[in-house]
Design a protein around this motif. Structure first.
Motif, PDB file in Angstrom:
ATOM      1  N   VAL A 168      -0.496  -3.588  -5.365  1.00  0.00           N
ATOM      2  CA  VAL A 168      -0.507  -5.039  -5.619  1.00  0.00           C
ATOM      3  C   VAL A 168      -0.837  -5.801  -4.344  1.00  0.00           C
ATOM      4  N   ALA A 169      -0.192  -5.428  -3.243  1.00  0.00           N
ATOM      5  CA  ALA A 169      -0.447  -6.112  -1.976  1.00  0.00           C
ATOM      6  C   ALA A 169      -1.893  -5.959  -1.545  1.00  0.00           C
ATOM      7  N   ALA A 170      -2.442  -4.749  -1.706  1.00  0.00           N
ATOM      8  CA  ALA A 170      -3.837  -4.516  -1.324  1.00  0.00           C
ATOM      9  C   ALA A 170      -4.779  -5.369  -2.158  1.00  0.00           C
ATOM     10  N   ALA A 171      -4.504  -5.460  -3.461  1.00  0.00           N
ATOM     11  CA  ALA A 171      -5.375  -6.233  -4.347  1.00  0.00           C
ATOM     12  C   ALA A 171      -5.281  -7.730  -4.061  1.00  0.00           C
ATOM     13  N   GLN A 172      -4.092  -8.216  -3.806  1.00  0.00           N
ATOM     14  CA  GLN A 172      -3.905  -9.651  -3.626  1.00  0.00           C
ATOM     15  C   GLN A 172      -4.306 -10.144  -2.248  1.00  0.00           C
ATOM     16  N   TYR A 173      -4.145  -9.302  -1.220  1.00  0.00           N
ATOM     17  CA  TYR A 173      -4.349  -9.779   0.146  1.00  0.00           C
ATOM     18  C   TYR A 173      -5.595  -9.202   0.820  1.00  0.00           C
ATOM     19  N   GLY A 174      -6.344  -8.364   0.107  1.00  0.00           N
ATOM     20  CA  GLY A 174      -7.621  -7.915   0.646  1.00  0.00           C
ATOM     21  C   GLY A 174      -8.538  -9.079   0.990  1.00  0.00           C
ATOM     22  N   PRO A 175      -8.648 -10.090   0.104  1.00  0.00           N
ATOM     23  CA  PRO A 175      -9.494 -11.239   0.442  1.00  0.00           C
ATOM     24  C   PRO A 175      -9.031 -12.008   1.673  1.00  0.00           C
ATOM     25  N   GLU A 176      -7.764 -11.822   2.061  1.00  0.00           N
ATOM     26  CA  GLU A 176      -7.235 -12.476   3.268  1.00  0.00           C
ATOM     27  C   GLU A 176      -7.406 -11.612   4.514  1.00  0.00           C
ATOM     28  N   GLY A 177      -8.063 -10.459   4.350  1.00  0.00           N
ATOM     29  CA  GLY A 177      -8.317  -9.590   5.494  1.00  0.00           C
ATOM     30  C   GLY A 177      -7.208  -8.611   5.804  1.00  0.00           C
ATOM     31  N   VAL A 178      -6.284  -8.408   4.862  1.00  0.00           N
ATOM     32  CA  VAL A 178      -5.174  -7.476   5.086  1.00  0.00           C
ATOM     33  C   VAL A 178      -5.398  -6.211   4.264  1.00  0.00           C
ATOM     34  N   ARG A 179      -5.406  -5.082   4.934  1.00  0.00           N
ATOM     35  CA  ARG A 179      -5.463  -3.782   4.250  1.00  0.00           C
ATOM     36  C   ARG A 179      -4.051  -3.225   4.124  1.00  0.00           C
ATOM     37  N   VAL A 180      -3.732  -2.666   2.960  1.00  0.00           N
ATOM     38  CA  VAL A 180      -2.395  -2.118   2.720  1.00  0.00           C
ATOM     39  C   VAL A 180      -2.540  -0.744   2.070  1.00  0.00           C
ATOM     40  N   ASN A 181      -1.969   0.259   2.711  1.00  0.00           N
ATOM     41  CA  ASN A 181      -2.004   1.628   2.198  1.00  0.00           C
ATOM     42  C   ASN A 181      -0.606   2.234   2.238  1.00  0.00           C
ATOM     43  N   ALA A 182      -0.479   3.421   1.688  1.00  0.00           N
ATOM     44  CA  ALA A 182       0.791   4.153   1.727  1.00  0.00           C
ATOM     45  C   ALA A 182       0.534   5.580   2.163  1.00  0.00           C
ATOM     46  N   VAL A 183       1.524   6.184   2.785  1.00  0.00           N
ATOM     47  CA  VAL A 183       1.497   7.625   3.028  1.00  0.00           C
ATOM     48  C   VAL A 183       2.530   8.281   2.127  1.00  0.00           C
ATOM     49  N   CYS A 184       2.182   9.474   1.647  1.00  0.00           N
ATOM     50  CA  CYS A 184       3.041  10.218   0.729  1.00  0.00           C
ATOM     51  C   CYS A 184       3.336  11.590   1.327  1.00  0.00           C
ATOM     52  N   PRO A 185       4.313  11.644   2.248  1.00  0.00           N
ATOM     53  CA  PRO A 185       4.624  12.928   2.867  1.00  0.00           C
ATOM     54  C   PRO A 185       5.289  13.890   1.879  1.00  0.00           C
ATOM     55  N   GLY A 186       5.080  15.175   2.150  1.00  0.00           N
ATOM     56  CA  GLY A 186       5.847  16.199   1.466  1.00  0.00           C
ATOM     57  C   GLY A 186       7.082  16.519   2.295  1.00  0.00           C
ATOM     58  N   VAL A 187       7.406  17.790   2.415  1.00  0.00           N
ATOM     59  CA  VAL A 187       8.576  18.199   3.201  1.00  0.00           C
ATOM     60  C   VAL A 187       8.199  18.167   4.686  1.00  0.00           C
TER      61      VAL A 187
END
Length: 250
Positions: A168-187
């Motif tokens: 949601v953050a990536a979709a809403q704030y991409g036009p404002e120049g903000v990139r938002v990602n996640a990391v999904c670690p395992g063990v």
């Protein structure tokens, strides 16, 4: 990495594990680091490690479940170094490993408060500040538990929520120049995983054995991915949950 040097990076959960490794890596790449955690002594140790290696950092004791505390964190970052260019929302807890029907409402509330609401509160402050300043880069810590039933119910629910917030953050704030990602670690070889291993026993070893790479990951390996996502080398990557699990999800 391109775009990290001379920037300002806020890292929550920076008293140890992945958070400390990321704070140290941001500093190594030339960023000024604001290390945040509810564990005041732990973040001071992180600062000592960064400064002894020649980096620049400051500690801000922060409770990510408290809106005022999170607002004060971003304000402190701005006062120390300026508006953050990068943020790693990493603070989290594992919660109780009891079966879903045996979970207490107290554990549910606490796990969701730290892992999901805490990320949302950080995003609120960071997104507003970065959008007003022309852009920025944010990474949230989810987990393979955000993609599969790889853990106890409250933890899995909270990490699925983190991925949803990231998108949601990536979709809403991409036009404002903000990139938002996640990391999904395992063990990953952290104190949190060590605590979980004591409760899970042979089940934890089964998780490790199921990985094609056949080992635990190291905090530094996740930190490298986090810093890359915040760099200009990842300039066209946003809204993405990056799996770092030694092949387990494959």
């Amino acid at each position: 990495m391109n775009g990290i040097s001379d920037g300002v990076a806020v890292v929550t959960g920076a008293a140890g594990g992945i958070g400390r490794a990321a704070a140290e890596r941001f500093a190594e790449e030339g960023a000024r680091v604001v290390a945040a955690d509810v564990d005041g002594d732990g973040i001071e140790e992180t600062i000592d490690e960064i400064e002894s290696a020649g980096g620049e950092a400051t500690a801000v004791e922060t409770d990510v479940t408290d809106e005022g505390s999170v607002a004060a964190l971003i304000e402190a970052a701005e006062e120390s170094y300026g508006v953050p260019d990068m943020a790693f929302n990493n603070a989290g807890i594992e919660g109780d490993h009891a079966p879903l029907a045996e979970q207490s409402i107290e554990d549910w509330d606490r796990t969701i408060a730290v892992n999901q609401t805490g990320v949302w509160l950080c995003l609120k402050e960071e997104l507003a500040a970065m959008a007003d300043d022309g852009g920025g880069r944010i990474v949230n810590t989810a987990s393979i538990a955000g993609l599969a039933a790889a853990g106890p119910g409250p933890y899995v629910a909270s990490k699925h929520g983190v991925i949803g917030l990231t998108r949601v953050a990536a979709a809403q704030y991409g036009p404002e120049g903000v990139r938002v990602n996640a990391v999904c670690p395992g063990v990953i070889n952290t104190e949190m995983v060590a605590r979980s291993a004591e409760e899970m026993g042979e089940q934890m070893q089964a998780f490790i054995d199921a990985k094609p790479l056949g080992r635990m990951g190291q905090p530094e390996e996740v930190a490298s991915a986090v810093v890359w996502l915040c760099s200009d080398d990842a300039s066209f990557v946003t809204g993405h949950p990056l799996v770092i699990d030694g092949g387990y999800m494959a």
